[in-house]
Design a protein around this motif. Sequence first.
Motif, PDB file in Angstrom:
ATOM      1  N   ALA A  90      86.116 -56.304  72.799  1.00 18.28           N
ATOM      2  CA  ALA A  90      86.315 -55.029  73.485  1.00 18.28           C
ATOM      3  C   ALA A  90      84.992 -54.400  73.904  1.00 18.28           C
ATOM      4  O   ALA A  90      84.937 -53.648  74.879  1.00 18.28           O
ATOM      5  CB  ALA A  90      87.083 -54.071  72.571  1.00 18.28           C
ATOM      6  N   ALA A  91      83.917 -54.720  73.182  1.00 22.96           N
ATOM      7  CA  ALA A  91      82.612 -54.135  73.486  1.00 22.96           C
ATOM      8  C   ALA A  91      81.797 -54.986  74.462  1.00 22.96           C
ATOM      9  O   ALA A  91      80.740 -54.542  74.924  1.00 22.96           O
ATOM     10  CB  ALA A  91      81.817 -53.945  72.199  1.00 22.96           C
ATOM     11  N   PRO A 130      80.755 -56.487  77.912  1.00 18.98           N
ATOM     12  CA  PRO A 130      80.987 -56.255  79.342  1.00 18.98           C
ATOM     13  C   PRO A 130      81.584 -57.462  80.062  1.00 18.98           C
ATOM     14  O   PRO A 130      82.347 -57.295  81.013  1.00 18.98           O
ATOM     15  CB  PRO A 130      79.591 -55.924  79.871  1.00 18.98           C
ATOM     16  CG  PRO A 130      78.863 -55.384  78.686  1.00 18.98           C
ATOM     17  CD  PRO A 130      79.368 -56.167  77.514  1.00 18.98           C
ATOM     18  N   ARG A 152      86.642 -58.848  80.633  1.00 18.62           N
ATOM     19  CA  ARG A 152      85.717 -57.718  80.615  1.00 18.62           C
ATOM     20  C   ARG A 152      86.274 -56.609  79.721  1.00 18.62           C
ATOM     21  O   ARG A 152      87.380 -56.123  79.952  1.00 18.62           O
ATOM     22  CB  ARG A 152      85.485 -57.207  82.035  1.00 18.62           C
ATOM     23  CG  ARG A 152      84.684 -58.205  82.879  1.00 18.62           C
ATOM     24  CD  ARG A 152      84.522 -57.797  84.320  1.00 18.62           C
ATOM     25  NE  ARG A 152      83.653 -58.760  85.012  1.00 18.62           N
ATOM     26  CZ  ARG A 152      83.463 -58.779  86.338  1.00 18.62           C
ATOM     27  NH1 ARG A 152      84.073 -57.891  87.119  1.00 18.62           N
ATOM     28  NH2 ARG A 152      82.649 -59.678  86.869  1.00 18.62           N
ATOM     29  N   PHE A 153      85.510 -56.287  78.699  1.00 18.99           N
ATOM     30  CA  PHE A 153      85.900 -55.262  77.726  1.00 18.99           C
ATOM     31  C   PHE A 153      87.295 -55.531  77.165  1.00 18.99           C
ATOM     32  O   PHE A 153      88.085 -54.607  76.962  1.00 18.99           O
ATOM     33  CB  PHE A 153      85.813 -53.869  78.347  1.00 18.99           C
ATOM     34  CG  PHE A 153      84.428 -53.488  78.789  1.00 18.99           C
ATOM     35  CD1 PHE A 153      83.422 -53.273  77.856  1.00 18.99           C
ATOM     36  CD2 PHE A 153      84.114 -53.345  80.144  1.00 18.99           C
ATOM     37  CE1 PHE A 153      82.133 -52.919  78.254  1.00 18.99           C
ATOM     38  CE2 PHE A 153      82.837 -53.002  80.550  1.00 18.99           C
ATOM     39  CZ  PHE A 153      81.841 -52.794  79.604  1.00 18.99           C
ATOM     40  N   PRO A 165      84.894 -49.673  80.280  1.00 16.98           N
ATOM     41  CA  PRO A 165      85.132 -49.890  78.840  1.00 16.98           C
ATOM     42  C   PRO A 165      86.131 -48.895  78.284  1.00 16.98           C
ATOM     43  O   PRO A 165      86.252 -47.764  78.773  1.00 16.98           O
ATOM     44  CB  PRO A 165      83.746 -49.701  78.225  1.00 16.98           C
ATOM     45  CG  PRO A 165      83.013 -48.840  79.199  1.00 16.98           C
ATOM     46  CD  PRO A 165      83.514 -49.223  80.550  1.00 16.98           C
ATOM     47  N   ALA A 167      85.675 -47.108  72.189  1.00 23.59           N
ATOM     48  CA  ALA A 167      85.503 -48.007  71.055  1.00 23.59           C
ATOM     49  C   ALA A 167      86.201 -47.456  69.809  1.00 23.59           C
ATOM     50  O   ALA A 167      86.165 -46.246  69.571  1.00 23.59           O
ATOM     51  CB  ALA A 167      84.019 -48.212  70.783  1.00 23.59           C
ATOM     52  N   PRO A 192      90.086 -51.757  73.132  1.00 24.47           N
ATOM     53  CA  PRO A 192      89.698 -52.487  74.336  1.00 24.47           C
ATOM     54  C   PRO A 192      90.128 -51.746  75.589  1.00 24.47           C
ATOM     55  O   PRO A 192      90.839 -50.736  75.521  1.00 24.47           O
ATOM     56  CB  PRO A 192      90.460 -53.808  74.183  1.00 24.47           C
ATOM     57  CG  PRO A 192      91.673 -53.446  73.384  1.00 24.47           C
ATOM     58  CD  PRO A 192      91.235 -52.359  72.440  1.00 24.47           C
ATOM     59  N   ALA A 193      89.730 -52.259  76.727  1.00 25.22           N
ATOM     60  CA  ALA A 193      90.108 -51.654  78.005  1.00 25.22           C
ATOM     61  C   ALA A 193      91.503 -52.072  78.432  1.00 25.22           C
ATOM     62  O   ALA A 193      91.975 -51.634  79.482  1.00 25.22           O
ATOM     63  CB  ALA A 193      89.093 -52.049  79.082  1.00 25.22           C
TER      64      ALA A 193
END
Length: 598
Positions: A459-460, A462, A481-482, A513, A516, A519-520
């Motif tokens: 999740a972190a 990019p 991505r994320f 993002p 935290a 996740p996106a």
Amino acid sequence: MPASKVQHAIQATFDDLGTPLHDVTFVVVDLETTGGSPVASEITEVGAVKVRAGEVLGEFQTLVNPGLPIPAFISVLTGITDRMVASAPRIDSVLPSFLEFAKGSVLVAHNAPFDITFLKAATSRLGLEWPGHAVVDTAHLARQLVTRDEAPNRKLGTLAQLFGAATTPDHRALHDAQATVDVLHALMGRVGNLGVTTLEELQSFTSRVSPQQRRKRFLADNLPSAPGVYIFKDGQQRPLYVGTSVDIRRRVRTYFTSSEQRTRMAEMVGIAESITPIVCATPLEAEVRELRLIAEHKPRYNRRSRFPEKAVWVKLTVEPFPRLSVVKEVRDDGAQYVGPFGSRNQAQDAVAALHEVVPLRQCTVRMSVRGTGSACVLAEMGRCGAPCTGAQSPESYDEVVQRAADALSGDVRHVVEALEERMSVLAGRERFEDAGHLRDRLMALVRAAARAQRIRPLAASPEVVAARRVEQGGWEIVCVRFGRLAATTTTAPGADPMPVIEALRVGAEDVLPGIAPAPAALPEETEKVLRWLESPGVRMVHVDGEWTCPMHGAGGARDRLEPMLRAREEVAGFGEAPGRSLHRPPGAVASGRSGRLG
């Protein structure tokens, strides 16, 4: 997933289209035997008729010497006596001739299990290989198509009379086979009126599939034979059901046959007016698209994943004396979160497990640094340091908070060890129910903590790009991505995959993002992506971020405890297959590192 590779529908195979009934050669067979069991009885006569498209192509008939006396009862029933079969050939010469006569055909019999079982038993005793003919049972079809008002039973003689067969069955093999031919043609006429036109549909025909359901099978006619997602829609184009398959057309056709046994699906098909296919580049894309469509439209006939946004989290609050709280969303408030949990009950179990070991306060009142309240029962029991009374300093309480934070995000060993020791004590005192409750709380905690520790790095990050070889050649490429699937495609066999990967990264979805550690994407989508990344053969091509898991994280405890629990019951975590490892990513890759595919 804008960079997904577009796949064109391919020509359906002959097997997929089904075999038209007018192209099928049927061999209608009937046997007479010395009894009802192929173990203790033998064949005394074989009769068969070969037909195609209503035309008789040939007949086969012979008496068979069974090698043992024919019981008087059987002789009276069939008219076949020991004297009649004395000079007849034995089955070892008759059976090869019959198998040659029936070669490449579909066998038909009335009460087919009886005749086919005798033929298979004889084939086995002679050391021959049974050809594996497809079989149609006219008795089974009659039970589906002939009502009690038309006939009192489904015996061959009764059906022959009902349908006006040219031959009257009399327990002689050829005559009975000839009568069965007429019965077969009459039954095929009836199923034809219900839309059954292929051998596969005839074999699977059952009255449990309504005529309305069968009439809808035209909806599958123009669907692609390709992997992807299909959406059943009603007359107002509202999604009724979303599914996924490696072959959309083949899968959708099953909704109109007896292979679909779910009552709610029959109801759904009755309402459906159209089916929208979405061809996907990879199976992972199909799974993700299905999840997103279900979450967006919440089709009433889907039962799984309709409300993935309802996952809950456990929050370690930010205040002078933090506590654990079950919340519906992750906020940018500096608090520590763990999850997601599939239900509030699971989250509460995990909180209860931590409270068993870590003496955090459990009251919900707001506190100042200087405690002015009175002690609660938990404080009197030694399960809380009573910061509300000033008996515990903020510094001392911070040490307790740190233990809880470590258990949620890193080293869970001391919590697990303490809970297991307490379970052993309870079991030793024969308090098995209490020990069971504690076990369930422990599993809720380690599952959620392990899940959080897996999701957090992805999740972190990019961008993560990975690839896996396709069995037919080429590569399956995924860009994440994320924690959200941003693009996916496949490369042609033998082609250099790197230019395709670079083009995929340029055209992939721009993803912001999440907050935290969320996740996106929906957590369930990130779980699906993680399972793909952890699957055998996946190679990391590029990682922008750090993908690691704590050395003594909850994944190791889960992997150790889960098999012991599965010995009693099969339990799957939220969005997870049972028994899947949660603590091992396919590799820890430093920021910016890339790899090439050979």
